[in-house]
Design an enzyme around this catalytic site. Structure first.
Site, PDB file in Angstrom:
ATOM      1  N   LYS A 115       0.694  -1.172   0.067  1.00 26.19           N
ATOM      2  CA  LYS A 115      -0.141   0.099  -0.070  1.00 26.19           C
ATOM      3  C   LYS A 115       0.893   1.124  -0.014  1.00 26.19           C
ATOM      4  CE  LYS A 115      -4.392   0.590   0.828  1.00 26.19           C
ATOM      5  NZ  LYS A 115      -5.521  -0.344   0.211  1.00 26.19           N
TER       6      LYS A 115
HETATM    7  N1  GLU Z   1      -7.313  -0.316  -3.053  1.00 25.39           N
HETATM    8  C1  GLU Z   1      -8.183  -1.423  -3.301  1.00 25.39           C
HETATM    9  C2  GLU Z   1      -7.923  -2.409  -2.041  1.00 25.39           C
HETATM   10  O1  GLU Z   1      -7.705  -1.731  -0.899  1.00 25.39           O
HETATM   11  C3  GLU Z   1      -7.574  -2.450  -4.357  1.00 25.39           C
HETATM   12  C4  GLU Z   1      -6.060  -2.890  -4.456  1.00 25.39           C
HETATM   13  C5  GLU Z   1      -5.912  -3.368  -5.772  1.00 25.39           C
HETATM   14  O2  GLU Z   1      -6.672  -3.722  -6.755  1.00 25.39           O
HETATM   15  O3  GLU Z   1      -4.636  -3.835  -5.702  1.00 25.39           O
HETATM   16  O4  GLU Z   1      -8.353  -3.453  -2.063  1.00 25.39           O
END
Ligand code: GLU
Length: 429
Positions: A115
């Site tokens: 993240k």
């Molecule tokens: N931001 C989304 C999540 O928290 C998607 C993450 C992604 O597709 O890599 O799951």
């Protein structure tokens, strides 16, 4: 060998990280995970902080802070979104990266967790400023990004446009187009049909499955959805399409409540026409406008918090009337809120099960990009719903069998898959 800091239990000052660690330790202890594996999995592989200097439109220069955390690459490339929000910091990113590890593991897709994001307020910035910021950020995190190493995606306040700026920058730096290094791209440029709606579709699918296993008549169910961004809006739409009455929606402009049901076509039209994509000026038949947080307290059977973390906490949990909550956002319920709701007998479908549709959809996009093919929307949606239903039932049955809450059951199942692979691969990761 003497114990070093790696084998001691971590405590964090950041609430989100502390919560993630506590849940991890609790589940790990309950499943009897070895201290060795606990030590490995409670630490992130890599925490990167970068500075992001940006020329603002008025000629001034601002330096933002950007981050990318790779919690784990045990199962595959780390995967997770990039968010633009004033609250972003390295610990928040680490907490969310850890959550992504469990999310991808539970979903059965070949990814670890990551993240990142930038501490900024994008709503106060021009498009040009956001582009310059995104491109500089991309250049600085580029060494870690790649289709087989770390694959970012949209998250809070980011979408297809940001993904294109970032992909374009890194592609130019490398002298070749690299579509599979980022997901959540627009359909026009290597994106996938269905990805935009995927998270909301998955959240709603979990809600609908909960209604089914509890033997409820969908046509008699009411729902309130907090947040009308990418997740909330498509959660509300998918629920309504299945026959559930959505009685409240909300965003930062307020709560819109109608016991007769919200006119969602009008709500989508309102945000489409609003420059900030908000529900500014929305109204429909029988609709009452309430305070921003009131969506949490309206009379309904199912509540879907799809906005941000920490909204259901020790101050708000006692006022929630819904008996079922499906977490669309990441971490919308604090541990104190969780305890209050558990005492009140509220059923909670946890975030990393319920909102996994986004990353499962990202996996579909990545797989298509690697092969250079494009699926139809029907194919994408069918596969997504199939996996979501399967995962939901697996966690439901596991929770029943082990007599634990769904959050604990999901965490344990997710940790087990990662732990098994760490054992296979050894500590040289
Ligand atoms: N931001 C989304 C999540 O928290 C998607 C993450 C992604 O597709 O890599 O799951």
């Amino acid at each position: 060998m003497a114990a070093d800091s790696g084998t001691m239990r971590r405590k964090a000052t950041n609430v989100l990280l502390d919560t993630a660690l506590e849940e991890f330790y609790g589940a790990a202890d309950e499943m009897g995970l070895s201290e060795r594996l606990i030590a490995i999995l409670s630490h992130s592989e890599r925490r990167l902080e970068v500075s992001v200097p940006v020329e603002m439109d008025d000629g001034s220069l601002r330096v933002f802070k950007g981050y990318r955390v790779q919690h784990s690459t045990a199962l595959g490339p780390s995967k997770g979104g990039l968010r633009y929000d004033p609250a972003v910091d390295i610990d928040e990113c680490e907490a969310l990266a850890m959550l992504m590890t469990w999310k991808c593991s539970l979903a059965g897709i070949p990814y670890g967790g990551g993240k990142g994001g930038i501490a900024c307020d994008p709503l106060t910035m021009s498009k040009k400023e956001r582009e310059r910021m995104s491109r500089t950020f991309a250049a600085r995190i580029a060494p870690n990004i790649g289709r087989w190493s770390d694959v970012p995606a949209p998250d809070m306040n980011t979408g297809g446009q940001e993904m294109v700026w970032i992909m374009d920058t890194i592609s130019k730096m490398r002298g070749q187009i690299e579509p599979a290094q980022l997901t959540g791209k627009p359909i026009a440029y290597w994106g996938s049909r269905g990805r935009n709606e995927a998270t909301g579709r998955g959240v709603a699918t979990c809600g609908l499955e909960t209604m089914k296993v509890l033997g409820k008549d969908l046509a008699k169910m009411t729902a309130a959805v907090q947040g009308f961004g990418n997740v909330g809006s498509f959660t509300a739409k998918t629920l309504a399409d299945a026959g559930v009455k959505v009685v409240a929606i909300s965003d930062v402009t307020g709560t819109y409540y109608s016991p007769r049901g919200i006119d969602l076509v009008k709500a989508f039209e309102t945000v489409r026409n609003d420059p900030k994509r908000l529900l500014n000026g929305f109204s429909c038949e029988g609709c009452e406008k309430l305070g921003v947080a009131d969506v949490l307290f309206v009379d309904c059977d199912f509540l879907f918090p799809c906005a941000r973390d920490g909204v259901i906490n020790k101050d708000t949990a006692g006022r929630v009337k819904a008996k079922h909550i499906v977490e669309g956002a990441n971490g919308p319920i604090t541990p104190e809120g969780d305890a209050i709701l558990n005492d009140a007998g509220v059923l909670i479908v946890p975030d990393f099960l319920a909102n996994a549709g986004g990353v499962i959809g990202s996996y579909f996009e990545w797989a298509q990009n690697l092969q250079g093919v494009f699926w139809t929307e029907q194919e994408y949606n069918d596969r997504l719903v199939h996996i979501m239903k399967d995962n939901f039932r697996r966690v439901w049955d596991y929770a029943e069998a082990k007599k634990v809450k769904m959050r604990r059951a999901a965490t344990m199942a997710a940790i087990q898959r990662v732990a098994d692979v760490v054992e296979l691969r050894g500590t040289f990761l």
